[in-house]
Motif scaffolding. Structure first.
Motif, PDB file in Angstrom:
ATOM      1  N   GLU A  35     -18.131 -11.342  -1.417  1.00  0.00           N
ATOM      2  CA  GLU A  35     -18.398 -10.581  -2.630  1.00  0.00           C
ATOM      3  C   GLU A  35     -18.532  -9.087  -2.377  1.00  0.00           C
ATOM      4  OE1 GLU A  35     -21.977 -12.085  -4.318  1.00  0.00           O
ATOM      5  OE2 GLU A  35     -23.203 -11.670  -2.539  1.00  0.00           O
ATOM      6  N   ARG A  36     -18.778  -8.684  -1.133  1.00  0.00           N
ATOM      7  CA  ARG A  36     -18.902  -7.261  -0.812  1.00  0.00           C
ATOM      8  C   ARG A  36     -17.576  -6.515  -0.941  1.00  0.00           C
ATOM      9  NH1 ARG A  36     -21.299  -7.755   5.103  1.00  0.00           N
ATOM     10  NH2 ARG A  36     -19.518  -9.198   5.118  1.00  0.00           N
ATOM     11  N   VAL A  37     -16.495  -7.252  -0.922  1.00  0.00           N
ATOM     12  CA  VAL A  37     -15.168  -6.640  -0.962  1.00  0.00           C
ATOM     13  C   VAL A  37     -14.960  -5.835  -2.242  1.00  0.00           C
ATOM     14  CG1 VAL A  37     -12.712  -7.201  -1.235  1.00  0.00           C
ATOM     15  CG2 VAL A  37     -14.022  -8.222   0.620  1.00  0.00           C
ATOM     16  N   VAL A  38     -15.551  -6.277  -3.336  1.00  0.00           N
ATOM     17  CA  VAL A  38     -15.354  -5.577  -4.609  1.00  0.00           C
ATOM     18  C   VAL A  38     -15.866  -4.138  -4.505  1.00  0.00           C
ATOM     19  CG1 VAL A  38     -15.895  -5.556  -7.061  1.00  0.00           C
ATOM     20  CG2 VAL A  38     -15.479  -7.730  -5.902  1.00  0.00           C
ATOM     21  N   LYS A  39     -17.061  -3.960  -3.979  1.00  0.00           N
ATOM     22  CA  LYS A  39     -17.606  -2.618  -3.799  1.00  0.00           C
ATOM     23  C   LYS A  39     -16.804  -1.838  -2.764  1.00  0.00           C
ATOM     24  CE  LYS A  39     -21.860  -0.067  -2.798  1.00  0.00           C
ATOM     25  NZ  LYS A  39     -23.300  -0.160  -2.396  1.00  0.00           N
ATOM     26  N   PHE A  85      10.132   3.436 -12.404  1.00  0.00           N
ATOM     27  CA  PHE A  85      10.858   2.981 -11.220  1.00  0.00           C
ATOM     28  C   PHE A  85      11.772   1.817 -11.583  1.00  0.00           C
ATOM     29  CE2 PHE A  85       6.992   4.922  -9.733  1.00  0.00           C
ATOM     30  CZ  PHE A  85       7.361   5.613  -8.597  1.00  0.00           C
ATOM     31  N   ARG A  86      12.969   1.832 -10.992  1.00  0.00           N
ATOM     32  CA  ARG A  86      13.838   0.666 -11.102  1.00  0.00           C
ATOM     33  C   ARG A  86      13.523  -0.274  -9.943  1.00  0.00           C
ATOM     34  NH1 ARG A  86      17.827  -0.116 -14.226  1.00  0.00           N
ATOM     35  NH2 ARG A  86      18.143   2.138 -14.582  1.00  0.00           N
ATOM     36  N   ALA A  87      13.274  -1.528 -10.282  1.00  0.00           N
ATOM     37  CA  ALA A  87      13.016  -2.568  -9.290  1.00  0.00           C
ATOM     38  C   ALA A  87      13.961  -3.719  -9.602  1.00  0.00           C
ATOM     39  CB  ALA A  87      11.566  -3.046  -9.367  1.00  0.00           C
ATOM     40  N   GLY A  88      15.002  -3.889  -8.779  1.00  0.00           N
ATOM     41  CA  GLY A  88      16.052  -4.828  -9.164  1.00  0.00           C
ATOM     42  C   GLY A  88      16.731  -4.317 -10.417  1.00  0.00           C
ATOM     43  N   THR A  89      16.747  -5.159 -11.466  1.00  0.00           N
ATOM     44  CA  THR A  89      17.327  -4.712 -12.736  1.00  0.00           C
ATOM     45  C   THR A  89      16.249  -4.357 -13.760  1.00  0.00           C
ATOM     46  OG1 THR A  89      17.493  -7.000 -13.547  1.00  0.00           O
ATOM     47  CG2 THR A  89      19.403  -6.100 -12.370  1.00  0.00           C
ATOM     48  N   ALA A  90      14.986  -4.446 -13.365  1.00  0.00           N
ATOM     49  CA  ALA A  90      13.879  -4.103 -14.258  1.00  0.00           C
ATOM     50  C   ALA A  90      13.488  -2.645 -14.080  1.00  0.00           C
ATOM     51  CB  ALA A  90      12.673  -5.003 -13.978  1.00  0.00           C
ATOM     52  N   VAL A  91      12.848  -2.085 -15.099  1.00  0.00           N
ATOM     53  CA  VAL A  91      12.285  -0.732 -15.015  1.00  0.00           C
ATOM     54  C   VAL A  91      10.804  -0.823 -15.338  1.00  0.00           C
ATOM     55  CG1 VAL A  91      12.315   1.622 -15.916  1.00  0.00           C
ATOM     56  CG2 VAL A  91      14.465   0.372 -15.638  1.00  0.00           C
ATOM     57  N   LEU A  92       9.987  -0.254 -14.456  1.00  0.00           N
ATOM     58  CA  LEU A  92       8.541  -0.344 -14.560  1.00  0.00           C
ATOM     59  C   LEU A  92       7.930   1.045 -14.637  1.00  0.00           C
ATOM     60  CD1 LEU A  92       7.989  -2.933 -11.654  1.00  0.00           C
ATOM     61  CD2 LEU A  92       8.395  -3.434 -14.076  1.00  0.00           C
ATOM     62  N   MET A  93       6.920   1.205 -15.508  1.00  0.00           N
ATOM     63  CA  MET A  93       6.220   2.488 -15.638  1.00  0.00           C
ATOM     64  C   MET A  93       4.814   2.367 -15.080  1.00  0.00           C
ATOM     65  SD  MET A  93       4.927   4.593 -19.034  1.00  0.00           S
ATOM     66  CE  MET A  93       6.511   5.232 -19.568  1.00  0.00           C
ATOM     67  N   ALA A  94       4.436   3.278 -14.182  1.00  0.00           N
ATOM     68  CA  ALA A  94       3.085   3.303 -13.608  1.00  0.00           C
ATOM     69  C   ALA A  94       2.109   3.816 -14.662  1.00  0.00           C
ATOM     70  CB  ALA A  94       3.057   4.199 -12.381  1.00  0.00           C
ATOM     71  N   VAL A  95       1.077   3.020 -14.976  1.00  0.00           N
ATOM     72  CA  VAL A  95       0.171   3.425 -16.058  1.00  0.00           C
ATOM     73  C   VAL A  95      -1.313   3.421 -15.695  1.00  0.00           C
ATOM     74  CG1 VAL A  95       1.699   2.863 -17.981  1.00  0.00           C
ATOM     75  CG2 VAL A  95       0.239   1.067 -17.017  1.00  0.00           C
ATOM     76  N   GLN A  96      -1.703   2.812 -14.566  1.00  0.00           N
ATOM     77  CA  GLN A  96      -3.128   2.846 -14.235  1.00  0.00           C
ATOM     78  C   GLN A  96      -3.392   2.289 -12.841  1.00  0.00           C
ATOM     79  OE1 GLN A  96      -5.685  -0.012 -16.390  1.00  0.00           O
ATOM     80  NE2 GLN A  96      -3.824  -0.877 -17.290  1.00  0.00           N
ATOM     81  N   PRO A  97      -4.492   2.733 -12.233  1.00  0.00           N
ATOM     82  CA  PRO A  97      -4.968   2.071 -11.015  1.00  0.00           C
ATOM     83  C   PRO A  97      -5.733   0.805 -11.403  1.00  0.00           C
ATOM     84  CG  PRO A  97      -6.381   3.931 -11.531  1.00  0.00           C
ATOM     85  CD  PRO A  97      -5.324   3.896 -12.596  1.00  0.00           C
ATOM     86  N   ARG A  98      -6.151   0.073 -10.406  1.00  0.00           N
ATOM     87  CA  ARG A  98      -6.880  -1.175 -10.655  1.00  0.00           C
ATOM     88  C   ARG A  98      -8.379  -0.961 -10.505  1.00  0.00           C
ATOM     89  NH1 ARG A  98      -6.469  -6.240  -6.536  1.00  0.00           N
ATOM     90  NH2 ARG A  98      -7.743  -7.783  -7.610  1.00  0.00           N
ATOM     91  N   ARG A  99      -9.121  -1.595 -11.407  1.00  0.00           N
ATOM     92  CA  ARG A  99     -10.563  -1.727 -11.266  1.00  0.00           C
ATOM     93  C   ARG A  99     -10.837  -3.192 -10.973  1.00  0.00           C
ATOM     94  NH1 ARG A  99     -12.757   1.445 -16.558  1.00  0.00           N
ATOM     95  NH2 ARG A  99     -10.935   0.427 -17.456  1.00  0.00           N
ATOM     96  N   PRO A 100     -11.320  -3.517  -9.785  1.00  0.00           N
ATOM     97  CA  PRO A 100     -11.431  -4.930  -9.400  1.00  0.00           C
ATOM     98  C   PRO A 100     -12.596  -5.626 -10.087  1.00  0.00           C
ATOM     99  CG  PRO A 100     -12.417  -3.568  -7.727  1.00  0.00           C
ATOM    100  CD  PRO A 100     -11.813  -2.615  -8.733  1.00  0.00           C
ATOM    101  N   CYS A 101     -12.442  -6.917 -10.304  1.00  0.00           N
ATOM    102  CA  CYS A 101     -13.547  -7.736 -10.787  1.00  0.00           C
ATOM    103  C   CYS A 101     -14.028  -8.638  -9.648  1.00  0.00           C
ATOM    104  CB  CYS A 101     -13.130  -8.555 -12.012  1.00  0.00           C
ATOM    105  SG  CYS A 101     -12.030  -9.946 -11.631  1.00  0.00           S
ATOM    106  N   PHE A 102     -15.022  -9.451  -9.924  1.00  0.00           N
ATOM    107  CA  PHE A 102     -15.643 -10.278  -8.887  1.00  0.00           C
ATOM    108  C   PHE A 102     -14.673 -11.275  -8.273  1.00  0.00           C
ATOM    109  CE2 PHE A 102     -15.848 -13.022 -12.538  1.00  0.00           C
ATOM    110  CZ  PHE A 102     -15.885 -14.319 -12.051  1.00  0.00           C
ATOM    111  N   LYS A 103     -13.546 -11.534  -8.943  1.00  0.00           N
ATOM    112  CA  LYS A 103     -12.610 -12.537  -8.422  1.00  0.00           C
ATOM    113  C   LYS A 103     -11.917 -12.086  -7.140  1.00  0.00           C
ATOM    114  CE  LYS A 103     -11.993 -14.749 -12.895  1.00  0.00           C
ATOM    115  NZ  LYS A 103     -11.088 -15.061 -14.029  1.00  0.00           N
ATOM    116  N   LEU A 104     -11.871 -10.773  -6.902  1.00  0.00           N
ATOM    117  CA  LEU A 104     -11.350 -10.303  -5.618  1.00  0.00           C
ATOM    118  C   LEU A 104     -12.238 -10.802  -4.486  1.00  0.00           C
ATOM    119  CD1 LEU A 104      -9.275  -8.589  -4.080  1.00  0.00           C
ATOM    120  CD2 LEU A 104     -10.790  -6.618  -4.409  1.00  0.00           C
ATOM    121  N   GLY A 105     -13.543 -10.840  -4.731  1.00  0.00           N
ATOM    122  CA  GLY A 105     -14.471 -11.388  -3.740  1.00  0.00           C
ATOM    123  C   GLY A 105     -14.229 -12.866  -3.489  1.00  0.00           C
TER     124      GLY A 105
END
Length: 215
Positions: free
Chosen positions: A130-134, A104-124
């Protein structure tokens, strides 16, 4: 498809459950152009480079459409742009529609989608629960990590333009579902393992799942 907000944050110390934690998950919206470097946005940083950052986690986008899901679960004052730790809050860029390897072009940058996110405890920590991670894992509303193909500049309001469609018919959602759902699709598992740009941490996990399925 559009960037609604650009959010950055540098490492800071917070106290969580009686101990000090260094985290960069407290992203704040910024106005104006932001430089896209090879492994991060200007003004953004990562606290633990063993599991965060690097070329395959250079820019993290999260769909604004998913915020409705979190509204009953998270206090409204915590749900501003960047609440899920994303660099880009977006519209129209959904995991179910974006293929692994789409550029995808975003502004003048080009970005490639390569993975979904696996959250760590810091999202909590960020959402004070802390339940938010699950919940994040079970919801499989994972957002999208991008590799930087071309450095440049982007800002809120920029369009996200698909400039190169991946030849691999595996979506970001396929990867998240294949990892988190209890029933595994062996054919899809093999398609994921065939991706030449699958990040090593995901490859290792899927190889173990494939071995378990074939035994």
């Amino acid at each position: 498809m559009q960037i609604v907000s650009v959010n950055v944050g540098l490492p800071q110390e917070v106290h969580w459950k009686g101990r000090a934690v260094i985290t960069s998950i407290f992203k704040q919206p910024v106005l104006g152009p932001v430089a896209v470097h090879a492994e991060h946005l200007a003004g953004d940083g990562q606290a633990d480079l063993r599991v965060h950052g690097g070329p395959d986690k250079a820019v993290y986008a999260y769909p604004q459409e998913h915020y409705a899901y979190w509204q009953p679960l998270v206090p409204p004052e915590l749900l501003g742009p960047g609440a899920l730790g994303e660099n880009l809050t977006t519209t129209g860029l959904l995991e179910s529609e974006v293929r692994m390897g789409d550029c995808f072009r975003a502004g003048t940058a080009v970005l490639m989608a390569v993975q979904p996110r696996r959250p760590c405890f810091k999202l909590g920590i960020r959402l004070n629960d802390e339940r938010v991670v699950k919940q994040f894992q079970e919801a499989r509303r994972c957002g999208i990590y991008f590799r930087v193909v071309q450095t440049g500049v982007l800002q809120a309001g920029d369009a996200l333009e698909l400039v190169e469609r991946s030849p691999y018919a595996v979506t970001i959602q396929d990867v998240a579902d294949c990892y988190y759902l209890p029933e595994k699709d062996y054919t899809k598992l093999m398609q994921i393992l065939a991706l030449p740009f699958l990040p090593p941490s995901w490859r290792e996990g899927f190889e173990k799942l494939a071995a378990a399925q074939s035994s």
